[in-house]
Design a protein around this motif. Structure first.
Motif, PDB file in Angstrom:
ATOM      1  N   HIS A  38       0.867  -1.181   0.000  1.00 25.13           N
ATOM      2  CA  HIS A  38       0.000   0.000   0.000  1.00 25.13           C
ATOM      3  C   HIS A  38       0.901   1.228   0.000  1.00 25.13           C
ATOM      4  CE1 HIS A  38      -3.043   2.896   1.426  1.00 25.13           C
ATOM      5  NE2 HIS A  38      -3.849   2.106   0.739  1.00 25.13           N
ATOM      6  N   HIS A  39       0.771   2.063  -1.001  1.00 25.45           N
ATOM      7  CA  HIS A  39       1.745   3.112  -1.252  1.00 25.45           C
ATOM      8  C   HIS A  39       1.771   4.195  -0.174  1.00 25.45           C
ATOM      9  CE1 HIS A  39       1.059   1.987  -5.768  1.00 25.45           C
ATOM     10  NE2 HIS A  39       1.667   1.035  -5.093  1.00 25.45           N
ATOM     11  N   ALA A  40       0.623   4.552   0.377  1.00 27.43           N
ATOM     12  CA  ALA A  40       0.570   5.700   1.287  1.00 27.43           C
ATOM     13  C   ALA A  40       1.401   5.487   2.541  1.00 27.43           C
ATOM     14  CB  ALA A  40      -0.879   5.998   1.663  1.00 27.43           C
ATOM     15  N   ASP A  41       1.376   4.276   3.103  1.00 28.06           N
ATOM     16  CA  ASP A  41       2.123   4.032   4.347  1.00 28.06           C
ATOM     17  C   ASP A  41       3.118   2.893   4.230  1.00 28.06           C
ATOM     18  OD1 ASP A  41       0.271   1.990   4.190  1.00 28.06           O
ATOM     19  OD2 ASP A  41      -0.406   2.159   6.268  1.00 28.06           O
ATOM     20  N   ASP A  42       3.337   2.409   2.992  1.00 27.76           N
ATOM     21  CA  ASP A  42       4.315   1.349   2.740  1.00 27.76           C
ATOM     22  C   ASP A  42       3.971   0.064   3.502  1.00 27.76           C
ATOM     23  OD1 ASP A  42       6.575   0.517   1.309  1.00 27.76           O
ATOM     24  OD2 ASP A  42       7.887   0.790   3.044  1.00 27.76           O
ATOM     25  N   ALA A  43       2.685  -0.150   3.750  1.00 26.64           N
ATOM     26  CA  ALA A  43       2.260  -1.351   4.471  1.00 26.64           C
ATOM     27  C   ALA A  43       2.163  -2.535   3.514  1.00 26.64           C
ATOM     28  CB  ALA A  43       0.911  -1.115   5.131  1.00 26.64           C
ATOM     29  N   ARG A  44       2.562  -3.696   3.990  1.00 32.60           N
ATOM     30  CA  ARG A  44       2.307  -4.940   3.277  1.00 32.60           C
ATOM     31  C   ARG A  44       0.877  -5.379   3.588  1.00 32.60           C
ATOM     32  NH1 ARG A  44       7.336  -8.308   2.487  1.00 32.60           N
ATOM     33  NH2 ARG A  44       5.991 -10.088   2.932  1.00 32.60           N
ATOM     34  N   MET A  45       0.157  -5.791   2.553  1.00 29.78           N
ATOM     35  CA  MET A  45      -1.220  -6.221   2.739  1.00 29.78           C
ATOM     36  C   MET A  45      -1.435  -7.590   2.101  1.00 29.78           C
ATOM     37  SD  MET A  45      -3.451  -2.693   2.236  1.00 29.78           S
ATOM     38  CE  MET A  45      -4.666  -3.161   3.483  1.00 29.78           C
ATOM     39  N   VAL A  46      -2.452  -8.300   2.577  1.00 27.62           N
ATOM     40  CA  VAL A  46      -2.824  -9.590   2.004  1.00 27.62           C
ATOM     41  C   VAL A  46      -4.305  -9.547   1.653  1.00 27.62           C
ATOM     42  CG1 VAL A  46      -1.016 -10.946   3.107  1.00 27.62           C
ATOM     43  CG2 VAL A  46      -3.174 -10.550   4.325  1.00 27.62           C
ATOM     44  N   TYR A  47      -4.706 -10.446   0.777  1.00 24.78           N
ATOM     45  CA  TYR A  47      -6.048 -10.450   0.211  1.00 24.78           C
ATOM     46  C   TYR A  47      -6.915 -11.483   0.915  1.00 24.78           C
ATOM     47  CZ  TYR A  47      -9.512 -10.714  -3.668  1.00 24.78           C
ATOM     48  OH  TYR A  47     -10.641 -10.685  -4.443  1.00 24.78           O
ATOM     49  N   VAL A  48      -8.113 -11.073   1.291  1.00 30.67           N
ATOM     50  CA  VAL A  48      -9.086 -11.981   1.887  1.00 30.67           C
ATOM     51  C   VAL A  48     -10.213 -12.159   0.871  1.00 30.67           C
ATOM     52  CG1 VAL A  48     -10.642 -12.416   3.824  1.00 30.67           C
ATOM     53  CG2 VAL A  48      -8.496 -11.177   4.194  1.00 30.67           C
ATOM     54  N   THR A  49     -10.375 -13.368   0.400  1.00 35.66           N
ATOM     55  CA  THR A  49     -11.331 -13.632  -0.666  1.00 35.66           C
ATOM     56  C   THR A  49     -12.769 -13.458  -0.191  1.00 35.66           C
ATOM     57  OG1 THR A  49     -11.244 -15.979  -0.077  1.00 35.66           O
ATOM     58  CG2 THR A  49      -9.803 -15.241  -1.862  1.00 35.66           C
ATOM     59  N   ALA A  50     -13.650 -13.146  -1.127  1.00 35.68           N
ATOM     60  CA  ALA A  50     -15.074 -13.042  -0.817  1.00 35.68           C
ATOM     61  C   ALA A  50     -15.625 -14.418  -0.460  1.00 35.68           C
ATOM     62  CB  ALA A  50     -15.828 -12.474  -2.022  1.00 35.68           C
ATOM     63  N   GLY A  51     -16.659 -14.422   0.384  1.00 36.69           N
ATOM     64  CA  GLY A  51     -17.296 -15.684   0.724  1.00 36.69           C
ATOM     65  C   GLY A  51     -17.708 -15.762   2.176  1.00 36.69           C
ATOM     66  N   VAL A  52     -18.076 -16.968   2.576  1.00 36.17           N
ATOM     67  CA  VAL A  52     -18.652 -17.223   3.890  1.00 36.17           C
ATOM     68  C   VAL A  52     -17.604 -17.718   4.858  1.00 36.17           C
ATOM     69  CG1 VAL A  52     -20.325 -18.689   5.117  1.00 36.17           C
ATOM     70  CG2 VAL A  52     -20.928 -17.677   2.912  1.00 36.17           C
ATOM     71  N   PHE A  53     -17.728 -17.315   6.126  1.00 38.34           N
ATOM     72  CA  PHE A  53     -16.912 -17.890   7.185  1.00 38.34           C
ATOM     73  C   PHE A  53     -17.784 -18.085   8.419  1.00 38.34           C
ATOM     74  CE2 PHE A  53     -16.958 -13.635   8.759  1.00 38.34           C
ATOM     75  CZ  PHE A  53     -16.571 -13.665  10.087  1.00 38.34           C
ATOM     76  N   LEU A  54     -17.290 -18.905   9.357  1.00 37.63           N
ATOM     77  CA  LEU A  54     -18.012 -19.169  10.598  1.00 37.63           C
ATOM     78  C   LEU A  54     -17.575 -18.167  11.654  1.00 37.63           C
ATOM     79  CD1 LEU A  54     -18.138 -23.043  11.081  1.00 37.63           C
ATOM     80  CD2 LEU A  54     -20.075 -21.475  10.963  1.00 37.63           C
ATOM     81  N   ARG A  55     -18.502 -17.317  12.082  1.00 35.32           N
ATOM     82  CA  ARG A  55     -18.217 -16.346  13.126  1.00 35.32           C
ATOM     83  C   ARG A  55     -18.752 -16.856  14.461  1.00 35.32           C
ATOM     84  NH1 ARG A  55     -21.230 -10.608  13.015  1.00 35.32           N
ATOM     85  NH2 ARG A  55     -22.948 -11.963  13.640  1.00 35.32           N
ATOM     86  N   GLY A  56     -17.966 -16.642  15.512  1.00 36.29           N
ATOM     87  CA  GLY A  56     -18.447 -16.982  16.846  1.00 36.29           C
ATOM     88  C   GLY A  56     -18.150 -18.417  17.255  1.00 36.29           C
TER      89      GLY A  56
END
Length: 314
Positions: A38-56
């Motif tokens: 990410h250019h503004a703060d030089d942060a490394r980022m990773v991608y989280v795909t769209a879809g369902v997950f189990l919360r809780g």
């Protein structure tokens, strides 16, 4: 000649990410596969795909956790399938080096990125900015309140994660207990056991140990970001269990509302208490779990709280 003219006016092709997605502005692929910059703060980022997950957490598991650790664990229910759009999340907690860039920008441009409800004349200087045990450039920034975190994320062109975004990035789509899996391993994160070098299985022992702890005598609390590569989450995010609690965008309420939206939920109405996730260097194994929910007053600054940012695809 006509072909050359067409080529000259043809629109530039949008950059494509590691997953075939069109990259949003301000983000580019890193040389390391799966990682973005990410250019503004030089942060490394990773991608989280769209879809369902189990919360809780399921009810029976909740009862066992309450028996072991107390009623703190009653807020993780009901367990529910939640659908999220794709997004990017910082691979690491925001560091002191990155936060220093933000402080320089605040000095130059005043508070144009701040939340509208931020207290007047507020300083964004962290409480422990000059503590040598916590202020190394690669260490996560701590002693920041929710307003500080919001302002930083806005300055960088990102947002604080919703509670649902945070949990999915930490545990993946399969509902695992810890970012690395379902088995507790103290050395996979910075937690009270790895900090003090002894196992702590229950709440009462944890309270006794912390009650005797002399913070001034501790030479080290947090660790530099990325120090525990074996504790990485399914999407490649580090330190989502331990090191520091992390602010989320949502206000806190006890338990989830079963009638709330199940697609891209934004949490309950605004309140002075905001969600914290992930546990810290002083947390026991129960609180390092990816489903555990904590909260604090949005103006509080503690030496156990930091944050990371997300960037939406939309």
């Amino acid at each position: 000649m006509a072909l050359l003219a067409l080529l000259m006016v043809a629109p530039a092709r949008a950059a494509t990410g590691w997953h075939g997605e069109t990259l949003p502005s301000g983000l580019s692929k890193h040389a390391e596969r799966g990682v973005y910059i990410h250019h503004a703060d030089d942060a490394r980022m990773v991608y989280v795909t769209a879809g369902v997950f189990l919360r809780g957490t399921p009810a029976l598991r909740m009862q066992a956790l309450q028996a072991q650790y107390g009623d703190y664990f009653s807020g993780e229910s009901p367990q529910q399938s939640i659908s999220l759009s794709a997004y990017y999340i910082d691979q690491f907690e925001v560091t002191n080096r990155q936060y220093a860039q933000f402080l320089r920008a605040v000095d130059t441009h005043r508070h144009r990125d701040c939340h509208a409800d931020e207290p007047p004349h507020k300083s964004h200087l962290p409480t422990y900015w000059r503590d040598p045990r916590l202020n190394g450039p690669a260490y996560p920034v701590t002693g920041v309140d929710w307003y500080d975190a919001v302002a930083y994320c806005r300055w960088a062109g990102k947002q604080l994660p919703t509670e649902a975004q945070w949990e999915k990035a930490a545990r993946g789509p399969d509902g695992r207990a810890y970012p690395w899996g379902n088995t507790w391993v103290a050395t996979y994160s910075r937690n009270v056991e790895s900090t003090l070098g002894r196992p702590i299985h229950g709440e009462q022992l944890w309270l006794r140990v912390l009650g005797r702890l002399n913070l001034d005598a501790l030479t080290q609390m947090t660790q530099p970001v990325g120090s525990f590569p074996l504790g990485v989450s399914p999407y490649g995010a580090h330190d989502m269990g331990g090191n520091l609690w992390e602010w989320c965008r949502d206000s806190y309420r006890q338990g989830y509302d079963p009638g709330a939206p199940v697609h891209d939920p934004m949490g309950p109405p605004p309140s002075p208490y905001k969600v914290l996730r992930g546990g810290a260097w002083s947390s026991h194994r129960g609180k390092i779990r990816a489903a555990y929910r904590n909260y604090d007053l949005l103006t509080d600054r503690h030496l156990e709280i930091g944050f990371r940012c997300v960037k939406s695809i939309k």
